[in-house]
Design a protein around this motif. Structure first.
Motif, PDB file in Angstrom:
ATOM      1  N   LEU A  14       0.829  -1.196   0.000  1.00 36.75           N
ATOM      2  CA  LEU A  14       0.000   0.000   0.000  1.00 36.75           C
ATOM      3  C   LEU A  14       0.871   1.257   0.000  1.00 36.75           C
ATOM      4  CD1 LEU A  14      -2.798   1.288   0.178  1.00 36.75           C
ATOM      5  CD2 LEU A  14      -2.615   1.098   2.659  1.00 36.75           C
ATOM      6  N   ILE A  15       1.879   1.282   0.849  1.00 36.08           N
ATOM      7  CA  ILE A  15       2.780   2.441   0.915  1.00 36.08           C
ATOM      8  C   ILE A  15       3.534   2.603  -0.407  1.00 36.08           C
ATOM      9  CG2 ILE A  15       4.855   3.359   2.035  1.00 36.08           C
ATOM     10  CD1 ILE A  15       3.756   2.048   4.646  1.00 36.08           C
ATOM     11  N   GLY A  16       4.039   1.509  -0.947  1.00 36.30           N
ATOM     12  CA  GLY A  16       4.747   1.568  -2.229  1.00 36.30           C
ATOM     13  C   GLY A  16       3.859   2.077  -3.342  1.00 36.30           C
ATOM     14  N   GLY A  17       2.629   1.599  -3.406  1.00 32.15           N
ATOM     15  CA  GLY A  17       1.694   2.055  -4.427  1.00 32.15           C
ATOM     16  C   GLY A  17       1.374   3.528  -4.289  1.00 32.15           C
ATOM     17  N   LEU A  18       1.197   3.978  -3.051  1.00 30.46           N
ATOM     18  CA  LEU A  18       0.922   5.401  -2.835  1.00 30.46           C
ATOM     19  C   LEU A  18       2.114   6.264  -3.237  1.00 30.46           C
ATOM     20  CD1 LEU A  18      -0.976   5.227   0.582  1.00 30.46           C
ATOM     21  CD2 LEU A  18      -1.933   5.805  -1.668  1.00 30.46           C
ATOM     22  N   LEU A  19       3.325   5.814  -2.932  1.00 30.01           N
ATOM     23  CA  LEU A  19       4.516   6.571  -3.319  1.00 30.01           C
ATOM     24  C   LEU A  19       4.690   6.615  -4.833  1.00 30.01           C
ATOM     25  CD1 LEU A  19       7.058   5.451  -0.567  1.00 30.01           C
ATOM     26  CD2 LEU A  19       5.999   7.704  -0.836  1.00 30.01           C
ATOM     27  N   ILE A  20       4.450   5.493  -5.501  1.00 28.28           N
ATOM     28  CA  ILE A  20       4.549   5.469  -6.962  1.00 28.28           C
ATOM     29  C   ILE A  20       3.496   6.389  -7.568  1.00 28.28           C
ATOM     30  CG2 ILE A  20       4.184   4.033  -9.016  1.00 28.28           C
ATOM     31  CD1 ILE A  20       5.485   1.728  -7.400  1.00 28.28           C
ATOM     32  N   GLY A  21       2.273   6.309  -7.073  1.00 22.19           N
ATOM     33  CA  GLY A  21       1.209   7.173  -7.563  1.00 22.19           C
ATOM     34  C   GLY A  21       1.526   8.645  -7.355  1.00 22.19           C
ATOM     35  N   ALA A  22       2.057   8.973  -6.185  1.00 20.09           N
ATOM     36  CA  ALA A  22       2.427  10.374  -5.914  1.00 20.09           C
ATOM     37  C   ALA A  22       3.548  10.822  -6.849  1.00 20.09           C
ATOM     38  CB  ALA A  22       2.849  10.522  -4.461  1.00 20.09           C
ATOM     39  N   GLY A  23       4.491   9.932  -7.115  1.00 19.53           N
ATOM     40  CA  GLY A  23       5.603  10.280  -7.999  1.00 19.53           C
ATOM     41  C   GLY A  23       5.156  10.555  -9.419  1.00 19.53           C
ATOM     42  N   VAL A  24       4.303   9.696  -9.976  1.00 19.79           N
ATOM     43  CA  VAL A  24       3.857   9.933 -11.349  1.00 19.79           C
ATOM     44  C   VAL A  24       2.906  11.121 -11.414  1.00 19.79           C
ATOM     45  CG1 VAL A  24       4.277   7.593 -12.176  1.00 19.79           C
ATOM     46  CG2 VAL A  24       2.031   8.181 -11.294  1.00 19.79           C
ATOM     47  N   ALA A  25       2.143  11.358 -10.352  1.00 26.27           N
ATOM     48  CA  ALA A  25       1.276  12.542 -10.317  1.00 26.27           C
ATOM     49  C   ALA A  25       2.122  13.816 -10.290  1.00 26.27           C
ATOM     50  CB  ALA A  25       0.348  12.491  -9.106  1.00 26.27           C
ATOM     51  N   LEU A  26       3.193  13.805  -9.506  1.00 29.30           N
ATOM     52  CA  LEU A  26       4.094  14.959  -9.451  1.00 29.30           C
ATOM     53  C   LEU A  26       4.754  15.191 -10.808  1.00 29.30           C
ATOM     54  CD1 LEU A  26       5.543  17.148  -7.764  1.00 29.30           C
ATOM     55  CD2 LEU A  26       7.273  15.419  -7.222  1.00 29.30           C
TER      56      LEU A  26
END
Length: 155
Positions: A14-26
Protein backbone atom coordinates in the motif's frame (compact mmCIF):
# COMPACT_ATOMS: atom_id res chain seq x y z
CA UNK A 1 -8.57 -14.52 2.33
CA UNK A 2 -6.85 -11.44 0.89
CA UNK A 3 -4.19 -11.46 3.61
CA UNK A 4 -3.13 -14.95 2.50
CA UNK A 5 -2.07 -13.39 -0.82
CA UNK A 6 0.28 -11.01 1.02
CA UNK A 7 2.34 -13.11 3.46
CA UNK A 8 4.53 -10.12 4.37
CA UNK A 9 1.53 -7.95 5.25
CA UNK A 10 -0.34 -5.51 3.10
CA UNK A 11 1.09 -2.21 4.36
CA UNK A 12 4.34 -2.26 2.38
CA UNK A 13 2.48 -2.73 -0.89
CA UNK A 14 0.00 0.00 0.00
CA UNK A 15 2.78 2.44 0.91
CA UNK A 16 4.75 1.57 -2.23
CA UNK A 17 1.69 2.06 -4.43
CA UNK A 18 0.92 5.40 -2.84
CA UNK A 19 4.52 6.57 -3.32
CA UNK A 20 4.55 5.47 -6.96
CA UNK A 21 1.21 7.17 -7.56
CA UNK A 22 2.43 10.37 -5.91
CA UNK A 23 5.60 10.28 -8.00
CA UNK A 24 3.86 9.93 -11.35
CA UNK A 25 1.28 12.54 -10.32
CA UNK A 26 4.09 14.96 -9.45
CA UNK A 27 5.78 14.25 -12.78
CA UNK A 28 2.55 14.87 -14.67
CA UNK A 29 1.79 18.03 -12.71
CA UNK A 30 5.26 19.49 -13.29
CA UNK A 31 5.94 18.37 -16.87
CA UNK A 32 2.59 17.34 -18.35
CA UNK A 33 4.16 13.99 -19.26
CA UNK A 34 3.34 10.45 -18.24
CA UNK A 35 6.00 8.54 -16.34
CA UNK A 36 6.78 5.36 -18.21
CA UNK A 37 10.25 3.89 -17.89
CA UNK A 38 10.56 2.25 -21.31
CA UNK A 39 10.79 5.57 -23.13
CA UNK A 40 13.92 6.23 -21.08
CA UNK A 41 15.39 3.19 -22.86
CA UNK A 42 14.79 4.75 -26.28
CA UNK A 43 15.77 8.26 -25.28
CA UNK A 44 19.06 6.93 -23.89
CA UNK A 45 19.84 5.16 -27.15
CA UNK A 46 19.20 8.44 -28.98
CA UNK A 47 22.58 9.65 -27.69
CA UNK A 48 24.36 6.72 -29.36
CA UNK A 49 22.32 5.62 -32.38
CA UNK A 50 21.68 7.93 -35.32
CA UNK A 51 18.84 5.92 -36.89
CA UNK A 52 15.63 7.87 -37.59
CA UNK A 53 13.64 6.15 -34.84
CA UNK A 54 16.07 7.14 -32.10
CA UNK A 55 16.52 10.66 -33.49
CA UNK A 56 12.85 11.61 -33.19
CA UNK A 57 12.46 15.04 -31.63
CA UNK A 58 10.27 13.60 -28.87
CA UNK A 59 13.13 11.33 -27.77
CA UNK A 60 15.95 13.83 -28.19
CA UNK A 61 14.08 16.66 -26.49
CA UNK A 62 13.12 14.59 -23.46
CA UNK A 63 16.48 12.99 -22.73
CA UNK A 64 17.42 15.30 -19.88
CA UNK A 65 14.27 14.99 -17.79
CA UNK A 66 14.05 11.25 -18.48
CA UNK A 67 17.62 10.87 -17.22
CA UNK A 68 16.68 12.74 -14.03
CA UNK A 69 13.57 10.52 -13.74
CA UNK A 70 15.68 7.35 -14.03
CA UNK A 71 18.25 8.66 -11.56
CA UNK A 72 15.38 9.33 -9.16
CA UNK A 73 14.38 5.67 -9.42
CA UNK A 74 17.94 4.65 -8.55
CA UNK A 75 18.09 7.18 -5.73
CA UNK A 76 14.83 5.82 -4.32
CA UNK A 77 16.31 2.32 -4.27
CA UNK A 78 19.46 3.62 -2.64
CA UNK A 79 17.47 5.41 0.06
CA UNK A 80 15.52 2.21 0.67
CA UNK A 81 18.77 0.33 1.30
CA UNK A 82 20.23 3.14 3.43
CA UNK A 83 17.08 3.11 5.57
CA UNK A 84 17.93 -0.48 6.47
CA UNK A 85 14.76 -1.93 4.98
CA UNK A 86 14.80 -5.61 3.99
CA UNK A 87 16.54 -6.43 0.72
CA UNK A 88 16.92 -9.78 -1.01
CA UNK A 89 20.13 -10.16 -2.98
CA UNK A 90 20.05 -11.60 -6.46
CA UNK A 91 21.93 -14.81 -7.03
CA UNK A 92 22.20 -14.19 -10.76
CA UNK A 93 25.50 -13.22 -12.35
CA UNK A 94 25.77 -9.60 -13.46
CA UNK A 95 25.86 -10.47 -17.17
CA UNK A 96 22.43 -12.16 -16.90
CA UNK A 97 20.98 -9.09 -15.22
CA UNK A 98 22.40 -6.83 -17.94
CA UNK A 99 21.17 -9.04 -20.80
CA UNK A 100 17.77 -9.39 -19.12
CA UNK A 101 17.51 -5.63 -18.69
CA UNK A 102 18.32 -5.02 -22.35
CA UNK A 103 15.79 -7.63 -23.47
CA UNK A 104 13.12 -6.15 -21.22
CA UNK A 105 13.86 -2.67 -22.56
CA UNK A 106 13.65 -3.90 -26.15
CA UNK A 107 10.44 -5.84 -25.46
CA UNK A 108 8.83 -2.88 -23.74
CA UNK A 109 9.59 -0.63 -26.70
CA UNK A 110 8.34 -3.31 -29.09
CA UNK A 111 5.11 -3.52 -27.07
CA UNK A 112 4.64 0.24 -27.08
CA UNK A 113 5.35 0.70 -23.39
CA UNK A 114 6.04 -1.00 -20.12
CA UNK A 115 4.03 -1.94 -17.07
CA UNK A 116 4.81 1.37 -15.38
CA UNK A 117 3.59 3.36 -18.35
CA UNK A 118 0.54 1.26 -19.17
CA UNK A 119 -0.26 -0.05 -15.70
CA UNK A 120 0.14 3.12 -13.71
CA UNK A 121 -0.25 6.07 -16.06
CA UNK A 122 -2.28 4.54 -18.88
CA UNK A 123 -4.88 2.87 -16.68
CA UNK A 124 -5.16 5.98 -14.52
CA UNK A 125 -6.07 7.94 -17.65
CA UNK A 126 -8.59 5.20 -18.59
CA UNK A 127 -6.76 4.32 -21.82
CA UNK A 128 -8.41 1.27 -23.42
CA UNK A 129 -5.11 0.34 -25.10
CA UNK A 130 -3.29 0.42 -21.77
CA UNK A 131 -5.95 -1.70 -20.12
CA UNK A 132 -5.60 -4.26 -22.91
CA UNK A 133 -1.82 -4.24 -22.52
CA UNK A 134 -2.05 -4.76 -18.74
CA UNK A 135 -4.41 -7.71 -19.24
CA UNK A 136 -1.92 -9.11 -21.77
CA UNK A 137 1.05 -8.60 -19.40
CA UNK A 138 -0.72 -10.21 -16.47
CA UNK A 139 -2.13 -13.12 -18.50
CA UNK A 140 1.29 -13.87 -19.94
CA UNK A 141 2.93 -13.65 -16.51
CA UNK A 142 0.35 -15.95 -14.92
CA UNK A 143 0.61 -18.50 -17.74
CA UNK A 144 4.41 -18.41 -17.54
CA UNK A 145 4.38 -18.88 -13.76
CA UNK A 146 1.98 -21.82 -14.05
CA UNK A 147 4.10 -23.40 -16.81
CA UNK A 148 7.30 -23.03 -14.78
CA UNK A 149 5.57 -24.43 -11.71
CA UNK A 150 4.33 -27.43 -13.74
CA UNK A 151 7.89 -27.99 -14.98
CA UNK A 152 9.21 -27.90 -11.43
CA UNK A 153 11.23 -24.75 -12.02
CA UNK A 154 9.30 -22.45 -9.68
CA UNK A 155 9.57 -22.78 -5.89
Amino acid sequence: MILSLFPRRLERYLIGGLLIGAGVALLFATTGRQGGVSTFFSSSWSWLLKTPFFQQASLRDSRQWRLVYALGLLLGGGLYVLAGLPVEASHLPLWKLVVGGLLIGFGARLGGGCTSGHGICGMASLSAGSMLMVVTFLSTAIATAWALYALGVAP
